[in-house]
Write a protein that holds these residues in place. Structure first.
Motif, PDB file in Angstrom:
ATOM      1  N   GLU A  99       0.661  -1.133   0.008  1.00  0.00           N
ATOM      2  CA  GLU A  99      -0.098  -0.076   0.006  1.00  0.00           C
ATOM      3  C   GLU A  99       0.752   1.285   0.082  1.00  0.00           C
ATOM      4  O   GLU A  99       1.885   1.364   0.756  1.00  0.00           O
ATOM      5  CB  GLU A  99      -0.987   0.023   1.338  1.00  0.00           C
ATOM      6  N   ILE A 100       0.467   2.043  -0.945  1.00  0.00           N
ATOM      7  CA  ILE A 100       1.670   3.090  -1.000  1.00  0.00           C
ATOM      8  C   ILE A 100       0.542   4.620  -1.136  1.00  0.00           C
ATOM      9  O   ILE A 100      -0.383   4.614  -1.905  1.00  0.00           O
ATOM     10  CB  ILE A 100       2.293   3.059  -2.672  1.00  0.00           C
ATOM     11  N   ILE A 101       1.109   5.561  -0.396  1.00  0.00           N
ATOM     12  CA  ILE A 101       0.508   6.807  -0.497  1.00  0.00           C
ATOM     13  C   ILE A 101       1.322   7.899  -0.909  1.00  0.00           C
ATOM     14  O   ILE A 101       2.513   7.997  -0.862  1.00  0.00           O
ATOM     15  CB  ILE A 101      -0.110   7.456   0.683  1.00  0.00           C
ATOM     16  N   ILE A 102       0.868   8.610  -2.092  1.00  0.00           N
ATOM     17  CA  ILE A 102       1.859   9.693  -2.752  1.00  0.00           C
ATOM     18  C   ILE A 102       1.135  10.978  -2.556  1.00  0.00           C
ATOM     19  O   ILE A 102       0.002  11.046  -2.972  1.00  0.00           O
ATOM     20  CB  ILE A 102       1.895   9.338  -4.278  1.00  0.00           C
ATOM     21  N   ALA A 103       1.843  12.015  -2.082  1.00  0.00           N
ATOM     22  CA  ALA A 103       1.161  13.197  -1.618  1.00  0.00           C
ATOM     23  C   ALA A 103       2.020  14.319  -1.965  1.00  0.00           C
ATOM     24  O   ALA A 103       3.198  14.272  -1.785  1.00  0.00           O
ATOM     25  CB  ALA A 103       0.785  13.082  -0.152  1.00  0.00           C
ATOM     26  N   GLY A 104       1.481  15.573  -2.398  1.00  0.00           N
ATOM     27  CA  GLY A 104       2.369  16.759  -2.286  1.00  0.00           C
ATOM     28  C   GLY A 104       1.133  18.046  -2.918  1.00  0.00           C
ATOM     29  O   GLY A 104      -0.018  17.770  -2.634  1.00  0.00           O
ATOM     30  N   PHE A 105       1.588  18.888  -3.284  1.00  0.00           N
ATOM     31  CA  PHE A 105       0.834  20.106  -3.879  1.00  0.00           C
ATOM     32  C   PHE A 105       0.524  19.769  -5.212  1.00  0.00           C
ATOM     33  O   PHE A 105       1.002  18.940  -6.133  1.00  0.00           O
ATOM     34  CB  PHE A 105       1.785  21.218  -4.152  1.00  0.00           C
ATOM     35  N   GLY A 106      -0.827  20.041  -5.673  1.00  0.00           N
ATOM     36  CA  GLY A 106      -1.127  19.989  -7.302  1.00  0.00           C
ATOM     37  C   GLY A 106      -0.142  20.494  -7.964  1.00  0.00           C
ATOM     38  O   GLY A 106       0.342  21.366  -7.794  1.00  0.00           O
ATOM     39  N   GLY A 107      -0.043  19.967  -9.215  1.00  0.00           N
ATOM     40  CA  GLY A 107       1.070  20.369 -10.118  1.00  0.00           C
ATOM     41  C   GLY A 107       2.532  19.644 -10.038  1.00  0.00           C
ATOM     42  O   GLY A 107       3.232  20.130 -10.920  1.00  0.00           O
ATOM     43  N   LEU A 152       5.257   8.557  -0.023  1.00  0.00           N
ATOM     44  CA  LEU A 152       6.307   9.332  -0.783  1.00  0.00           C
ATOM     45  C   LEU A 152       5.635  10.748  -0.829  1.00  0.00           C
ATOM     46  O   LEU A 152       4.565  10.838  -1.203  1.00  0.00           O
ATOM     47  CB  LEU A 152       5.842   8.932  -2.361  1.00  0.00           C
ATOM     48  N   VAL A 153       6.397  11.665  -0.075  1.00  0.00           N
ATOM     49  CA  VAL A 153       5.911  12.859   0.258  1.00  0.00           C
ATOM     50  C   VAL A 153       6.678  14.154  -0.310  1.00  0.00           C
ATOM     51  O   VAL A 153       7.797  13.923  -0.182  1.00  0.00           O
ATOM     52  CB  VAL A 153       5.691  13.217   1.739  1.00  0.00           C
ATOM     53  N   LEU A 154       6.266  14.839  -1.076  1.00  0.00           N
ATOM     54  CA  LEU A 154       6.826  15.739  -1.938  1.00  0.00           C
ATOM     55  C   LEU A 154       6.919  17.295  -1.353  1.00  0.00           C
ATOM     56  O   LEU A 154       7.612  17.947  -1.859  1.00  0.00           O
ATOM     57  CB  LEU A 154       6.168  16.007  -3.372  1.00  0.00           C
ATOM     58  N   ASN A 155       6.256  17.320  -0.218  1.00  0.00           N
ATOM     59  CA  ASN A 155       6.327  18.438   0.574  1.00  0.00           C
ATOM     60  C   ASN A 155       6.040  18.350   1.902  1.00  0.00           C
ATOM     61  O   ASN A 155       5.680  17.488   2.430  1.00  0.00           O
ATOM     62  CB  ASN A 155       5.007  19.710  -0.139  1.00  0.00           C
ATOM     63  N   ARG A 156       6.169  19.734   2.808  1.00  0.00           N
ATOM     64  CA  ARG A 156       6.039  19.606   3.972  1.00  0.00           C
ATOM     65  C   ARG A 156       4.868  19.267   4.677  1.00  0.00           C
ATOM     66  O   ARG A 156       4.623  18.384   5.631  1.00  0.00           O
ATOM     67  CB  ARG A 156       6.653  21.008   4.656  1.00  0.00           C
ATOM     68  N   PRO A 157       3.649  19.996   4.198  1.00  0.00           N
ATOM     69  CA  PRO A 157       2.305  19.400   4.686  1.00  0.00           C
ATOM     70  C   PRO A 157       1.921  17.882   4.771  1.00  0.00           C
ATOM     71  O   PRO A 157       1.389  17.366   5.537  1.00  0.00           O
ATOM     72  CB  PRO A 157       1.372  20.405   3.812  1.00  0.00           C
ATOM     73  N   SER A 158       2.458  17.253   3.703  1.00  0.00           N
ATOM     74  CA  SER A 158       2.407  16.026   3.174  1.00  0.00           C
ATOM     75  C   SER A 158       3.195  15.025   4.201  1.00  0.00           C
ATOM     76  O   SER A 158       2.682  14.027   4.808  1.00  0.00           O
ATOM     77  CB  SER A 158       2.640  15.524   1.830  1.00  0.00           C
ATOM     78  N   LEU A 159       4.498  15.491   4.694  1.00  0.00           N
ATOM     79  CA  LEU A 159       5.262  14.844   5.428  1.00  0.00           C
ATOM     80  C   LEU A 159       4.401  15.138   6.965  1.00  0.00           C
ATOM     81  O   LEU A 159       4.530  14.144   7.777  1.00  0.00           O
ATOM     82  CB  LEU A 159       6.596  15.578   5.548  1.00  0.00           C
TER      83      LEU A 159
END
Length: 184
Positions: free
Chosen positions: A4-12, A71-78
């Motif tokens: 199970e994987i979650i990928i998260a970040g800002f739109g774009g 997989l977190v691409l930004n601070r809010p996602s972390l």
């Protein structure tokens, strides 16, 4: 096997594309898969995330509460997903956009300067592929070749010109991680 994987970040940031690419690669390799996108109403800059489940047998539920991989691409996602990763799981962090340390010690953490690597390749928009390459080299759910083949098969025609750059970004993410492991 079920991952199970979650990928998260800002739109774009290509969050949904990265998840969709994993889903296509899994399907193309005969695996069971779910892909569920979630995003705010903003076109760019809002929140975006997706869940991907890859399994070798039928998936009971597409809901992911505690992913093995985030997989977190930004601070809010972390901030949101670090507490949710299963103990022993993997957290891949875009160190270019995260200005704090990971607190948990019961998970594996990989810090990747994805934006810098993408800019070195010539386009910061491929940071998502850098992150995906780093993840796949640390959590071998699928091979890089399987993901590249899926990209070749499913990339929209209007984006075909970006194929070589996306492939290079996947490879650079995996290479970065391999170099970090050698220096330890």
């Amino acid at each position: 096997m079920q991952t199970e994987i979650i990928i998260a970040g800002f739109g774009g940031q290509g969050v949904l594309f990265a998840g969709q690419l994993l889903a296509y690669a899994a399907m193309d390799n005969g695996l069971e898969v779910t892909w569920i996108p979630s995003y705010g109403p903003e076109m760019r800059g809002g929140t975006a995330n997706c869940t991907v489940i890859i399994a070798d047998e039928e998936i009971g539920s597409p809901i992911v509460r505690n992913p093995q991989v985030a997989l977190v691409l930004n601070r809010p996602s972390l901030d949101k997903y670090e507490p949710l990763v299963k103990p022993g799981g993997l957290l891949v962090v875009n160190a270019s956009l995260v200005d704090r340390n990971v607190d948990r010690r019961d998970i594996r953490t990989v810090l990747v300067p994805a934006n810098e690597i993408a800019e070195h390749l010539g386009d910061r928009r491929v940071a998502n592929m850098v992150m995906l390459g780093a993840m796949l080299s640390n959590q071998p759910i699928l091979t890089l070749d399987a993901v590249v083949k899926a990209m070749e098969a499913h990339l929209l025609s209007r984006h075909r010109n970006l194929l070589p750059l996306n492939v290079a970004a996947l490879q650079e993410g995996a290479k970065y991680l391999a170099e970090q492991l050698q220096s330890v």
